[in-house]
Design a protein around this motif. Structure first.
Motif, short mmCIF file in Angstrom:
data_model
loop_
_atom_site.label_atom_id
_atom_site.label_comp_id
_atom_site.label_asym_id
_atom_site.label_seq_id
_atom_site.Cartn_x
_atom_site.Cartn_y
_atom_site.Cartn_z
N PRO A 1 3.07 3.92 -10.52
CA PRO A 1 2.99 2.52 -10.95
C PRO A 1 3.25 2.33 -12.43
O PRO A 1 3.89 1.36 -12.84
CB PRO A 1 1.56 2.10 -10.57
CG PRO A 1 0.81 3.37 -10.31
CD PRO A 1 1.83 4.38 -9.89
N MET B 1 4.09 2.86 -5.62
CA MET B 1 2.69 3.26 -5.77
C MET B 1 2.53 4.72 -6.20
O MET B 1 1.47 5.11 -6.67
CB MET B 1 1.93 3.01 -4.47
CG MET B 1 1.69 1.54 -4.15
SD MET B 1 0.72 0.72 -5.42
CE MET B 1 -0.86 1.56 -5.22
N TYR C 1 -2.47 -6.75 -9.35
CA TYR C 1 -2.05 -5.85 -10.42
C TYR C 1 -1.78 -6.64 -11.70
O TYR C 1 -1.62 -7.86 -11.69
CB TYR C 1 -0.78 -5.09 -10.01
CG TYR C 1 0.41 -5.99 -9.74
CD1 TYR C 1 1.36 -6.24 -10.73
CD2 TYR C 1 0.57 -6.62 -8.51
CE1 TYR C 1 2.43 -7.07 -10.51
CE2 TYR C 1 1.64 -7.46 -8.27
CZ TYR C 1 2.57 -7.68 -9.27
OH TYR C 1 3.63 -8.52 -9.05
N LYS D 1 0.80 -1.22 0.00
CA LYS D 1 0.00 0.00 0.00
C LYS D 1 0.84 1.28 0.00
O LYS D 1 0.58 2.21 -0.74
CB LYS D 1 -0.91 -0.04 1.23
CG LYS D 1 -1.91 1.07 1.34
CD LYS D 1 -2.87 0.78 2.48
CE LYS D 1 -3.87 1.91 2.64
NZ LYS D 1 -3.24 3.14 3.13
#
Length: 588
Positions: free
Chosen positions: A513, A510, A535, A505
């Protein structure tokens, strides 16, 4: 005020965890003397591994078998034909295990620990015993270091609200009611703090909070630990969790807990408590900005009250900290840096004083630095002081494969008692090193591992398989660095832990990405407490392919790595290395 701090199951049984002793030392330093701390995880395990408890289990297994023989429904799941078969199998195994479980526990706490065959057999017996107990709560599975609630997701607040009330599948309801809740409440604390730092503690920890609040709704309960630090935004959208606890303390907890104690004793103005998340008048509030401690002023961890004799090891290994945060913190995959928002370093002289004090107070030379990675210059100064003072400590720590990690410093570390260094290798492929932003080079990895082996310092390597864009060939290059490097994998104490990449997370990846080849990110809508994501990738191995390659890498590395004790427990491995060094004959 009377404070009760609790560390719930399940954690590794070899050594205590650092969170509660750090909080206890800080509170006592600031005049809060009525602080009790308990590692319920190790207390529970000690009780489960007894003949007395086994007699109770046997009666319940017999009752369960009779019930299921008459009323088993379906082929799988609770109350099914499969459940009945597991219970019957457990009853068959019971006579063999009941006579051996207490001796196994005694072996792990005594000299037999150092006999590798007895050590392995004892761990096997403990695991089989817990598997037997688990059949009462099928399909839940208990192990020494984990628990699996197969009917529920740990990452769904809806599921968590169910499992903490599921009398059939949640063994901790029975355990806590029978063994721990009465003694916690009998202390009449004004505040109970529950530390939840691993996913294996989520269900036990929240179950305990529910039972405490139901038994005494006016008792203030607070939850701390790294799990919910990573879920700050999620907590705003999960009001049901505030039925179990009054509030959460996120990030670092010392000053926050002290101020919470002060507010509970005074005006109860919770807006004054840093790092607190609480519900007031139906609204969930997050107190920001988040506070970081001045670690130069923190006292040594205080382990008074911890049952140090209950851990499944013959010697006490104490966790300590020399720094907080990561001085590098650029690795694209790493979410650990979130726990401590910035890097701070303790004074080497003060750290040496703390180590000497704990060595004498708790009668142990064994320490485990929990730092994310030791910085080079402070480590050099610390080792100089330890060597000058001849403290004769023995320890392990985590470092990076820095090009400036010299043979000279490694030699100083060895002389100061360093028995093993834990490295985050992750990959041996240079393209992947660069893509992950590891900031290291192959030649540094080769040199440093060779230097460690030559100097008699054991090595651990963490390896990641399946980082976005990684090909199978690149993953196998990392595997071969270990498997084909007999000097490394034959060195005493070597360990290596491959893991499958998880899109976490709060990891730096992130923030961009797409730049890391991730095409699509998904999370089931029901998993409102998810710590990671599913993903899809644009290139390299798909997650499914990565899992297949990971299984291959894991199997091949397992063939050349001594799983027990070195891959099983850093603390156990430290004791084995120390014993091996103490029995090496001196030169004539």
């Amino acid at each position: 005020m009377k404070i009760s701090l609790v560390f719930p199951p399940t954690w590794h049984p070899s050594q205590p965890y650092l969170s509660l002793p750090s909080l206890t030392g800080f509170l006592r330093q600031h005049g809060v003397q009525q602080v009790g701390q308990r590692d319920i995880g190790i207390e529970l395990l000690d009780w489960l591994l007894t003949r007395e408890y086994g007699v109770e289990v046997y009666e319940r297994l017999n009752d369960k078998a009779k019930h299921l023989e008459r009323q088993a429904q379906g082929e799988s799941g609770p109350g099914s034909a499969e459940h009945y078969a597991r219970v019957v199998e457990s009853l068959d195994r019971f006579p063999y295990l009941i006579d051996r479980i207490e001796p196994a526990k005694d072996t792990l706490r005594g000299e037999g620990f150092y006999d590798l065959e007895r050590y392995r057999e004892s761990l096997f017996l403990v695991d089989k015993w817990l598997e037997l107990i688990s059949t009462l709560y099928f399909p839940t599975r208990l192990t020494v270091v984990d628990n699996q609630f197969n009917s529920y997701s740990l990452y769904s607040s809806k599921d968590l609200m169910k499992v903490i009330r599921d009398e059939a599948q949640n063994p901790y309801i029975d355990f806590f009611r029978q063994r721990f809740l009465p003694s916690i409440l009998a202390e009449s604390p004004d505040l109970v703090g529950v530390s939840i730092t691993a996913t294996s503690q989520i269900v036990p920890g929240l179950t305990l909070c529910r039972l405490i609040k139901e038994a005494n709704p006016g008792l203030h309960v607070t939850i701390g630990g790294s799990i919910f630090t990573r879920l700050v935004d999620n907590l705003r959208r999960c009001p049901s969790l505030f039925d179990l606890t009054d509030d959460f303390i996120v990030f670092e907890g010392e000053t926050a807990l002290l101020e919470l104690v002060n507010q509970l004793s005074g005006k109860r103005d919770y807006s004054k408590v840093p790092n607190l998340i609480y519900r007031q008048n139906g609204k969930i509030t997050v107190n920001q900005p988040f506070y970081s401690e001045n670690i130069g002023q923190l006292p040594a961890p205080d382990y008074d009250g911890f049952p140090l004799d209950l851990y499944l090891a013959p010697e006490t290994v104490l966790p300590v900290q020399f720094s907080r945060g990561c001085y590098y913190k650029d690795c694209a995959f790493c979410a650990l840096t979130l726990d401590h928002q910035n890097f701070r370093q303790k004074d080497p002289g003060k750290t040496a004083d703390d180590l000497a004090m704990m060595r004498d107070k708790y009668d142990t030379p064994y320490f485990f630095f929990t730092d994310e990675c030791l910085a080079l210059s402070p480590t050099k100064r610390l080792c100089q002081i330890l060597n000058e003072r001849r403290l004769n400590l023995q320890w392990t720590a985590e470092m990076r494969f820095e090009k400036n990690l010299s043979r000279e410093l490694l030699e100083q570390m060895r002389d100061a008692g360093c028995l093993k260094i834990v490295f985050g290798l992750e990959t041996f492929n240079q393209r992947m090193m660069d893509f992950m932003k590891k900031g290291i080079k192959q030649e540094s990895v080769r040199r440093i591992t060779n230097d460690c082996i030559d100097l008699g310092i054991a090595v651990h390597c963490y390896v990641i398989v399946g980082f976005p864009t990684e090909t199978e060939e690149e993953a196998l290059e990392t595997m071969n660095f270990v498997v084909q490097n007999s000097k490394l994998h034959d060195s005493y104490g070597f360990s290596c832990q491959p893991c499958l990449f998880d899109l976490e997370k709060e990891a730096p990846i992130m923030s961009d990405p797409g730049g890391y080849g991730i095409r699509r990110i998904m999370r089931p809508s029901s998993e409102d407490l998810s710590l990671g994501y599913f993903y899809e990738v644009q290139e390299g191995m798909t997650p499914d392919q990565a899992e297949r390659v990971y299984q291959h890498v894991y199997e091949k590395i397992s063939e050349v790595v001594c799983e027990l004790p070195f891959n099983y427990s850093m603390a156990d491995g430290l004791l084995y290395i120390a014993r091996a060094k103490s029995t090496v004959p001196s030169a004539p």
